[in-house]
Design a protein around this motif. Structure first.
Motif, PDB file in Angstrom:
ATOM      1  N   LEU A  18      48.471  -8.935  44.450  1.00  0.00           N
ATOM      2  CA  LEU A  18      49.787  -9.564  44.348  1.00  0.00           C
ATOM      3  C   LEU A  18      50.908  -8.588  44.704  1.00  0.00           C
ATOM      4  O   LEU A  18      51.920  -8.988  45.290  1.00  0.00           O
ATOM      5  CB  LEU A  18      49.990 -10.125  42.941  1.00  0.00           C
ATOM      6  N   LEU A  19      50.718  -7.317  44.381  1.00  0.00           N
ATOM      7  CA  LEU A  19      51.696  -6.312  44.795  1.00  0.00           C
ATOM      8  C   LEU A  19      51.735  -6.197  46.315  1.00  0.00           C
ATOM      9  O   LEU A  19      52.809  -6.095  46.914  1.00  0.00           O
ATOM     10  CB  LEU A  19      51.357  -4.961  44.170  1.00  0.00           C
ATOM     11  N   GLY A  20      50.564  -6.259  46.946  1.00  0.00           N
ATOM     12  CA  GLY A  20      50.513  -6.235  48.409  1.00  0.00           C
ATOM     13  C   GLY A  20      51.188  -7.448  49.032  1.00  0.00           C
ATOM     14  O   GLY A  20      51.899  -7.328  50.028  1.00  0.00           O
ATOM     15  N   GLY A  42      46.611  -8.512  50.968  1.00  0.00           N
ATOM     16  CA  GLY A  42      46.867  -8.724  49.542  1.00  0.00           C
ATOM     17  C   GLY A  42      46.288 -10.032  49.044  1.00  0.00           C
ATOM     18  O   GLY A  42      45.759 -10.111  47.933  1.00  0.00           O
ATOM     19  N   SER A  43      46.372 -11.059  49.860  1.00  0.00           N
ATOM     20  CA  SER A  43      45.791 -12.355  49.478  1.00  0.00           C
ATOM     21  C   SER A  43      44.277 -12.258  49.354  1.00  0.00           C
ATOM     22  O   SER A  43      43.688 -12.828  48.420  1.00  0.00           O
ATOM     23  CB  SER A  43      46.145 -13.419  50.517  1.00  0.00           C
ATOM     24  N   LEU A  44      43.653 -11.550  50.269  1.00  0.00           N
ATOM     25  CA  LEU A  44      42.195 -11.390  50.196  1.00  0.00           C
ATOM     26  C   LEU A  44      41.784 -10.585  48.968  1.00  0.00           C
ATOM     27  O   LEU A  44      40.795 -10.925  48.301  1.00  0.00           O
ATOM     28  CB  LEU A  44      41.678 -10.716  51.469  1.00  0.00           C
ATOM     29  N   VAL A  45      42.529  -9.541  48.660  1.00  0.00           N
ATOM     30  CA  VAL A  45      42.209  -8.715  47.490  1.00  0.00           C
ATOM     31  C   VAL A  45      42.389  -9.513  46.207  1.00  0.00           C
ATOM     32  O   VAL A  45      41.540  -9.469  45.311  1.00  0.00           O
ATOM     33  CB  VAL A  45      43.072  -7.435  47.489  1.00  0.00           C
ATOM     34  N   ALA A  46      43.478 -10.270  46.098  1.00  0.00           N
ATOM     35  CA  ALA A  46      43.698 -11.093  44.910  1.00  0.00           C
ATOM     36  C   ALA A  46      42.624 -12.173  44.791  1.00  0.00           C
ATOM     37  O   ALA A  46      42.154 -12.481  43.689  1.00  0.00           O
ATOM     38  CB  ALA A  46      45.086 -11.721  44.953  1.00  0.00           C
ATOM     39  N   SER A  47      42.198 -12.729  45.911  1.00  0.00           N
ATOM     40  CA  SER A  47      41.132 -13.739  45.892  1.00  0.00           C
ATOM     41  C   SER A  47      39.812 -13.130  45.418  1.00  0.00           C
ATOM     42  O   SER A  47      39.044 -13.781  44.696  1.00  0.00           O
ATOM     43  CB  SER A  47      40.938 -14.338  47.275  1.00  0.00           C
ATOM     44  N   LEU A  48      39.558 -11.907  45.809  1.00  0.00           N
ATOM     45  CA  LEU A  48      38.364 -11.216  45.340  1.00  0.00           C
ATOM     46  C   LEU A  48      38.415 -11.020  43.827  1.00  0.00           C
ATOM     47  O   LEU A  48      37.404 -11.161  43.136  1.00  0.00           O
ATOM     48  CB  LEU A  48      38.210  -9.880  46.052  1.00  0.00           C
ATOM     49  N   GLY A  49      39.587 -10.725  43.298  1.00  0.00           N
ATOM     50  CA  GLY A  49      39.749 -10.613  41.855  1.00  0.00           C
ATOM     51  C   GLY A  49      39.466 -11.922  41.138  1.00  0.00           C
ATOM     52  O   GLY A  49      38.820 -11.941  40.092  1.00  0.00           O
ATOM     53  N   VAL A  50      39.918 -13.019  41.713  1.00  0.00           N
ATOM     54  CA  VAL A  50      39.644 -14.337  41.134  1.00  0.00           C
ATOM     55  C   VAL A  50      38.151 -14.640  41.191  1.00  0.00           C
ATOM     56  O   VAL A  50      37.580 -15.189  40.244  1.00  0.00           O
ATOM     57  CB  VAL A  50      40.473 -15.427  41.852  1.00  0.00           C
ATOM     58  N   LEU A  51      37.505 -14.259  42.278  1.00  0.00           N
ATOM     59  CA  LEU A  51      36.064 -14.445  42.386  1.00  0.00           C
ATOM     60  C   LEU A  51      35.328 -13.643  41.312  1.00  0.00           C
ATOM     61  O   LEU A  51      34.342 -14.113  40.742  1.00  0.00           O
ATOM     62  CB  LEU A  51      35.588 -14.041  43.780  1.00  0.00           C
TER      63      LEU A  51
END
Length: 61
Positions: A18-20, A42-51
């Motif tokens: 989200l910072l990204g 940043g969207s991909l990293v946050a999505s990985l966190g949700v996964l």
């Protein structure tokens, strides 16, 4: 991997992503070319966190 380690990674990935995204949106506002890759990454990293939240919910204690 222990559940506590997964929980740490969940929050690091979500907040980092989200910072990204926020940084990328600010860069796009000023017309910088770096904005779009930051938003995408940043969207991909946050999505990985949700996964990882799902993965953590399936782990045994």
């Amino acid at each position: 991997m222990k559940p506590s380690v997964v929980e740490i990674w969940v929050w690091v990935l979500i907040y980092g992503g989200l910072l990204g995204v926020c940084t990328g949106l600010a860069a796009e506002r000023y017309g910088l070319a770096l904005g779009e890759p930051l938003v995408t990454g940043g969207s991909l990293v946050a999505s990985l966190g949700v996964l990882l939240i799902y993965v953590r919910s399936r782990m045994k204690e």
